[in-house]
Design an enzyme around this catalytic site. Structure first.
Site, PDB file in Angstrom:
ATOM      1  N   ASP A  70      47.711  58.511  46.079  1.00  0.00           N
ATOM      2  CA  ASP A  70      47.429  58.228  44.671  1.00  0.00           C
ATOM      3  C   ASP A  70      48.169  56.934  44.354  1.00  0.00           C
ATOM      4  O   ASP A  70      49.401  56.921  44.289  1.00  0.00           O
ATOM      5  CB  ASP A  70      47.923  59.374  43.789  1.00  0.00           C
ATOM      6  CG  ASP A  70      47.655  59.147  42.301  1.00  0.00           C
ATOM      7  OD1 ASP A  70      47.392  57.989  41.899  1.00  0.00           O
ATOM      8  OD2 ASP A  70      47.733  60.120  41.532  1.00  0.00           O
ATOM      9  N   VAL A  71      47.426  55.838  44.190  1.00  0.00           N
ATOM     10  CA  VAL A  71      48.072  54.529  44.065  1.00  0.00           C
ATOM     11  C   VAL A  71      48.915  54.408  42.801  1.00  0.00           C
ATOM     12  O   VAL A  71      49.740  53.493  42.697  1.00  0.00           O
ATOM     13  CB  VAL A  71      47.040  53.376  44.116  1.00  0.00           C
ATOM     14  CG1 VAL A  71      46.339  53.342  45.462  1.00  0.00           C
ATOM     15  CG2 VAL A  71      46.050  53.469  42.961  1.00  0.00           C
ATOM     16  N   ASN A  97      41.669  47.811  46.060  1.00  0.00           N
ATOM     17  CA  ASN A  97      40.337  48.146  45.574  1.00  0.00           C
ATOM     18  C   ASN A  97      40.284  49.395  44.706  1.00  0.00           C
ATOM     19  O   ASN A  97      39.362  49.540  43.900  1.00  0.00           O
ATOM     20  CB  ASN A  97      39.414  48.336  46.794  1.00  0.00           C
ATOM     21  CG  ASN A  97      38.094  48.970  46.450  1.00  0.00           C
ATOM     22  OD1 ASN A  97      37.226  48.342  45.848  1.00  0.00           O
ATOM     23  ND2 ASN A  97      37.923  50.236  46.827  1.00  0.00           N
ATOM     24  N   TYR A 166      38.918  49.476  31.040  1.00  0.00           N
ATOM     25  CA  TYR A 166      38.532  48.877  32.323  1.00  0.00           C
ATOM     26  C   TYR A 166      38.609  47.360  32.251  1.00  0.00           C
ATOM     27  O   TYR A 166      39.191  46.706  33.119  1.00  0.00           O
ATOM     28  CB  TYR A 166      37.109  49.331  32.677  1.00  0.00           C
ATOM     29  CG  TYR A 166      36.627  48.881  34.036  1.00  0.00           C
ATOM     30  CD1 TYR A 166      37.054  49.533  35.187  1.00  0.00           C
ATOM     31  CD2 TYR A 166      35.728  47.825  34.162  1.00  0.00           C
ATOM     32  CE1 TYR A 166      36.593  49.142  36.443  1.00  0.00           C
ATOM     33  CE2 TYR A 166      35.272  47.422  35.402  1.00  0.00           C
ATOM     34  CZ  TYR A 166      35.703  48.085  36.543  1.00  0.00           C
ATOM     35  OH  TYR A 166      35.251  47.689  37.784  1.00  0.00           O
ATOM     36  N   LYS A 170      41.104  44.756  34.348  1.00  0.00           N
ATOM     37  CA  LYS A 170      40.530  43.794  35.281  1.00  0.00           C
ATOM     38  C   LYS A 170      40.906  42.358  34.896  1.00  0.00           C
ATOM     39  O   LYS A 170      41.115  41.509  35.769  1.00  0.00           O
ATOM     40  CB  LYS A 170      39.014  43.968  35.361  1.00  0.00           C
ATOM     41  CG  LYS A 170      38.585  45.283  36.015  1.00  0.00           C
ATOM     42  CD  LYS A 170      39.137  45.420  37.422  1.00  0.00           C
ATOM     43  CE  LYS A 170      38.629  46.661  38.131  1.00  0.00           C
ATOM     44  NZ  LYS A 170      39.108  46.748  39.528  1.00  0.00           N
TER      45      LYS A 170
END
Length: 261
Positions: A70-71, A97, A166, A170
């Site tokens: 789990d990053v 990613n 999101y 980004k």
């Protein structure tokens, strides 16, 4: 001399490798002879990715390592990169990613804070944690250096309606990319970003049936083969460290990106 010049096997970490773009990139690298640590939340999907690599290619396949990660959890990220060091000895590439879109179609005034936090923790904090661990290892290893490629998405450039979490993460990844590029110069650590638009994955399946546009209409959008993205990432990854693709945009040719909104 660095690894790509000595003929030694190059090693990579691919996060979000259990599906979609991460899976396609991991398979592309394995088929090209890279050793790849596949990181993701579910070991079974990572093992499915590794099993896709053999395809009769004449190039010897690289070794794969499946690591449940789990990053957004610092201890998971530390364990991932420790395992890479123990199993492969060095790290030449991180493909950052792993990501999530969050609740779709939710207006900004209705977005729950927990949903915002989940997207930020995965897309931004997770990317930072992985980049930090990769940077540390690339700086300390001998020969020194390596490459980090961040998946920015075209939402790093322009938003879609109802995508504030999101889109914000980004856009922040672009700042992460630039800072890593600058701070990595003394240590032969290159960093670039690939902004992807409408690659055919489970995450973009809704594009085919219709997705909300800036004018309020629903409209189907074209998609491209995800393998075209994977080949682009591989090209970026296999450049000598003296060269870098700082930013690349790869998208379905006819998607409404140029002129969006």
């Amino acid at each position: 001399m660095n690894a790509e010049l000595t003929g030694e096997t190059r090693t990579a970490v691919v996060t979000g490798a259990g599906s979609g773009i991460g899976r396609s990139v991991a398979v592309e690298l394995l088929r090209a002879g890279w050793s790849v640590a596949l990181a993701g939340r579910r070991v079974e999907t990572l093992e499915e990715t590794a099993a896709l690599a053999p395809d009769g290619t004449s190039t010897p396949l690289g070794a794969s390592l499946c690591a449940r990660t789990d990053v957004s959890e610092p201890q998971d990220v530390a364990a991932l990169f420790s395992s890479v060091r123990e199993n492969f000895g060095r790290l030449d590439l991180l493909f950052n990613n792993a990501g999530t879109f969050g609740p779709g179609g939710v207006p900004v005034e209705e977005l729950p804070y927990d949903a915002w936090r989940h997207v930020v923790d995965t897309n931004l904090n997770g990317a930072f944690l992985c980049a930090q661990a990769a940077f540390r290892q690339m700086k300390e290893q001998d020969p020194q250096g390596g490459r980090i490629i961040n998946n920015g998405s075209i939402s790093a450039q322009v938003p879609r309606p109802h995508s504030i979490a999101y889109t914000t993460t980004k856009h922040a990844l672009t700042g992460l990319t630039k800072s890593l590029s600058l701070d990595g110069r003394p240590y032969r650590i290159a960093c670039g970003q690939i902004d992807i638009g409408n690659a055919a994955t489970d995450m973009t399946e809704r594009m085919r049936s219709g997705i909300l546009q800036a004018n309020g209409e629903l409209m189907p959008e074209p998609v491209m083969d995800v393998s075209d993205v994977a080949r682009t990432v591989r090209h970026m990854a296999e450049l000598p460290l003296e060269a870098n693709v700082q930013f690349a945009t790869v998208l379905a040719t006819n998607m409404p990106f140029i002129g969006r909104g």
